[in-house]
Design an enzyme around this catalytic site. Structure first.
Site, PDB file in Angstrom:
ATOM      1  N   HIS A  39     -14.247 -12.237  -6.869  1.00  0.00           N
ATOM      2  CA  HIS A  39     -14.344 -13.027  -5.620  1.00  0.00           C
ATOM      3  C   HIS A  39     -12.969 -13.231  -4.967  1.00  0.00           C
ATOM      4  O   HIS A  39     -12.754 -14.223  -4.283  1.00  0.00           O
ATOM      5  CB  HIS A  39     -14.982 -14.400  -5.860  1.00  0.00           C
ATOM      6  CG  HIS A  39     -16.213 -14.356  -6.707  1.00  0.00           C
ATOM      7  ND1 HIS A  39     -17.471 -14.234  -6.177  1.00  0.00           N
ATOM      8  CD2 HIS A  39     -16.368 -14.392  -8.055  1.00  0.00           C
ATOM      9  CE1 HIS A  39     -18.370 -14.214  -7.171  1.00  0.00           C
ATOM     10  NE2 HIS A  39     -17.716 -14.301  -8.322  1.00  0.00           N
ATOM     11  N   SER A  73       7.048  -2.959  13.973  1.00  0.00           N
ATOM     12  CA  SER A  73       6.323  -3.443  15.139  1.00  0.00           C
ATOM     13  C   SER A  73       7.216  -3.292  16.359  1.00  0.00           C
ATOM     14  O   SER A  73       8.440  -3.418  16.265  1.00  0.00           O
ATOM     15  CB  SER A  73       5.959  -4.913  14.930  1.00  0.00           C
ATOM     16  OG  SER A  73       5.837  -5.576  16.173  1.00  0.00           O
ATOM     17  N   LYS A 130       8.563  -7.151  11.050  1.00  0.00           N
ATOM     18  CA  LYS A 130       7.361  -6.523  10.500  1.00  0.00           C
ATOM     19  C   LYS A 130       7.629  -5.219   9.769  1.00  0.00           C
ATOM     20  O   LYS A 130       8.475  -4.426  10.156  1.00  0.00           O
ATOM     21  CB  LYS A 130       6.349  -6.251  11.618  1.00  0.00           C
ATOM     22  CG  LYS A 130       5.713  -7.489  12.204  1.00  0.00           C
ATOM     23  CD  LYS A 130       4.958  -8.331  11.205  1.00  0.00           C
ATOM     24  CE  LYS A 130       3.587  -7.771  10.940  1.00  0.00           C
ATOM     25  NZ  LYS A 130       2.693  -7.897  12.113  1.00  0.00           N
ATOM     26  N   GLU A 149      -3.960   1.292   6.338  1.00  0.00           N
ATOM     27  CA  GLU A 149      -4.921   0.834   7.345  1.00  0.00           C
ATOM     28  C   GLU A 149      -5.657   2.005   7.995  1.00  0.00           C
ATOM     29  O   GLU A 149      -6.862   1.945   8.245  1.00  0.00           O
ATOM     30  CB  GLU A 149      -4.210   0.005   8.414  1.00  0.00           C
ATOM     31  CG  GLU A 149      -3.757  -1.345   7.892  1.00  0.00           C
ATOM     32  CD  GLU A 149      -2.859  -2.064   8.896  1.00  0.00           C
ATOM     33  OE1 GLU A 149      -3.365  -2.474   9.950  1.00  0.00           O
ATOM     34  OE2 GLU A 149      -1.649  -2.201   8.618  1.00  0.00           O
TER      35      GLU A 149
END
Ligand code: ARG
Length: 458
Positions: free
Chosen positions: A155, A276, A282, A289
């Site tokens: 979980h 970024s 970043k 992704e």
């Protein structure tokens, strides 16, 4: 002029040529198409359906076309519709009338079925070797991290201590099943359909087995109607690739979490991450992704082909030309994802400290504390209750189980003594789980040795 123009009194509309044609994408089947034609024509010669000399002229013509396509010297023609008729047209241009004998006893329906099967078999071999490289990478990392303790999750809540090696070997199992599935797809693809003709075979005395052997097929197809209309092997491949992408996507998701500031279990190499355009701080896991994102298109291709096939009457229907882009796109996607994902892993580093901290901060040893009481004769359900209380006490005191004093332990249960501290040490928790499948170092060493063999002998 079209190869099938005889029955027509005018030429096709240009819009139809564009709509109907598949040459822009099926040209990648040229090698399979030519090798298939060579096997067919050699057999025609051996069976005296055409003369051996004609077969030789056709074969040489096809080889010269192959050489020129390899060299990028051929411009395909959309009015010739697809790769099969482009090559046949070129052949006739080059060697004249004898080239018109190539298609004896054959239909484009069994031809395209053959080409797709050959192509799928070739690509399965490539993809398998890419997964094998990923497996090797997982083993390399696991070998270095048999003592790297981290929390195992359920979980997404910290559950029990495991090691990074144990975690990565879980992915090994998943990818190994993918290879097994690919092997099964290879098997169902390994039936040679030529001889099916348009749908009802042919009256020429073809030697199908010869063609199958010549093209390295283990079997031939056993029903000509099915031979031209079966695309199960394509669907099986798309489904296998979907499952493979699902695995890569789950792995990607974990990497995305692990490199976040909240976890910091892992750091990507600068060469395998991106910045970024606005936020200077970043460092983004774009590769992971994108792999996760591209999983969607592979699933979509599977759904697409299932839908193309679902209403088709036997046998061949032009709808089936739609299998190509779906298959090609999935294969291309998988072949793009696997190597970059593997490289990204190879260049990543892992923070033993962060992982250890996370494992020690989250009561991952609570089960072991309960088991400790069980060994002292307390029924498990009661022990579970006692440790539950202890955890609640810790949360209130902002302490971990390791930080409690013996008095605090004994306040909750008199069965605790100073051996509790070793019993709940994370190293103990991991290494006492010493059965096949478990995280202990001893088992992990054996598993890794075993997997080194498994990855070679699939
Ligand atoms: N380009 C076609 C395909 O990909 C080849 C088979 C065409 N056969 C036919 N009878 N139109 O399916």
């Amino acid at each position: 002029m079209k190869l099938w123009s005889g029955r027509f009194s005018k030429s096709t509309d240009q819009a139809v040529d564009h709509f109907n044609s598949s040459i822009t994408f099926d040209q990648r089947l040229y090698r399979q198409d030519i090798m298939g034609s060579i096997a067919h024509v050699t057999m025609l010669g051996q069976q005296n359906i055409i003369s051996k000399q004609e077969a030789k002229i056709i074969k040489d013509g096809l080889l010269s076309i192959l050489k020129d396509i390899d060299a990028g010297a051929i411009d395909f023609d959309i009015t010739a519709e697809d790769i099969h008729m482009n090559i046949e047209t070129l052949l006739i241009e080059r060697i004249g009338d004898v080239g018109k004998k190539l298609h004896t006893g054959r239909s484009r329906n069994d031809q395209v079925a053959l080409d797709m099967r050959m192509y799928v078999k070739d690509e399965i071999v490539h993809i398998d070797s890419m997964i094998q490289k990923l497996e090797k990478t997982l083993i390399k990392i696991a070998e270095k991290h048999m003592d790297t303790i981290m929390p195992g999750y359920t979980h997404l809540q910290r559950a029990q201590p495991i090691t990074l090696a144990h975690h990565f070997m879980a992915y090994f199992e998943m990818f190994h099943r993918d290879r097994q599935r690919l092997k099964n797809v290879f098997k169902s693809t390994n039936h040679m359909p030529l001889g099916s003709g348009a749908l009802a075979t042919t009256t020429y005395p073809l030697d199908r087995t010869f063609v199958a052997q010549n093209l390295n097929f283990e079997n031939i197809t056993y029903n000509s109607i099915d031979g031209v209309s079966d695309r199960d092997f394509c669907i099986e491949l798309l489904s296998t690739l979907s499952i493979l992408m699902m695995h890569l996507s789950r792995f990607s998701e974990e990497i995305i979490l692990w490199v976040s500031h909240e976890f910091r279990f892992m750091e990507l190499d600068d060469a395998f991450s991106t910045g970024s355009s606005i936020m200077p701080q970043k460092k983004n896991p774009d590769i992971a992704e994108l792999v996760r994102g591209k999983t969607g298109r592979v699933y979509g291709n599977l759904m697409g082909l299932l839908t193309v096939m679902k209403g088709l009457p036997l046998a061949y229907n032009k709808d089936m030309q739609e299998d190509k882009e779906l298959i090609f796109d999935s294969i291309d996607t998988v072949k793009m994802c696997l190597p970059i994902f593997t490289q990204m892993l190879q260049t990543s580093t892992f923070s033993k400290e962060k992982m250890y901290q996370a494992a020690s901060g989250g009561f991952t040893n609570a089960t072991d504390a309960a088991d400790y009481l069980v060994k002292k004769g307390i029924p498990f359900r009661t022990a579970h209750e006692v440790i539950g209380k202890l955890v609640l006490y810790c949360i209130q005191q902002d302490k971990t189980l390791e930080q409690l004093s013996l008095e605090e332990y004994q306040m909750i249960s008199p069965h605790f003594d100073e051996t509790i501290y070793t019993a709940i040490s994370l190293e103990e928790c991991v290494n006492r789980r010493n059965m096949i499948g478990g995280p202990s170092k001893e088992i992990m060493q054996k598993t890794i040795e075993e997997n080194k063999k498994r990855l070679k002998t699939l």
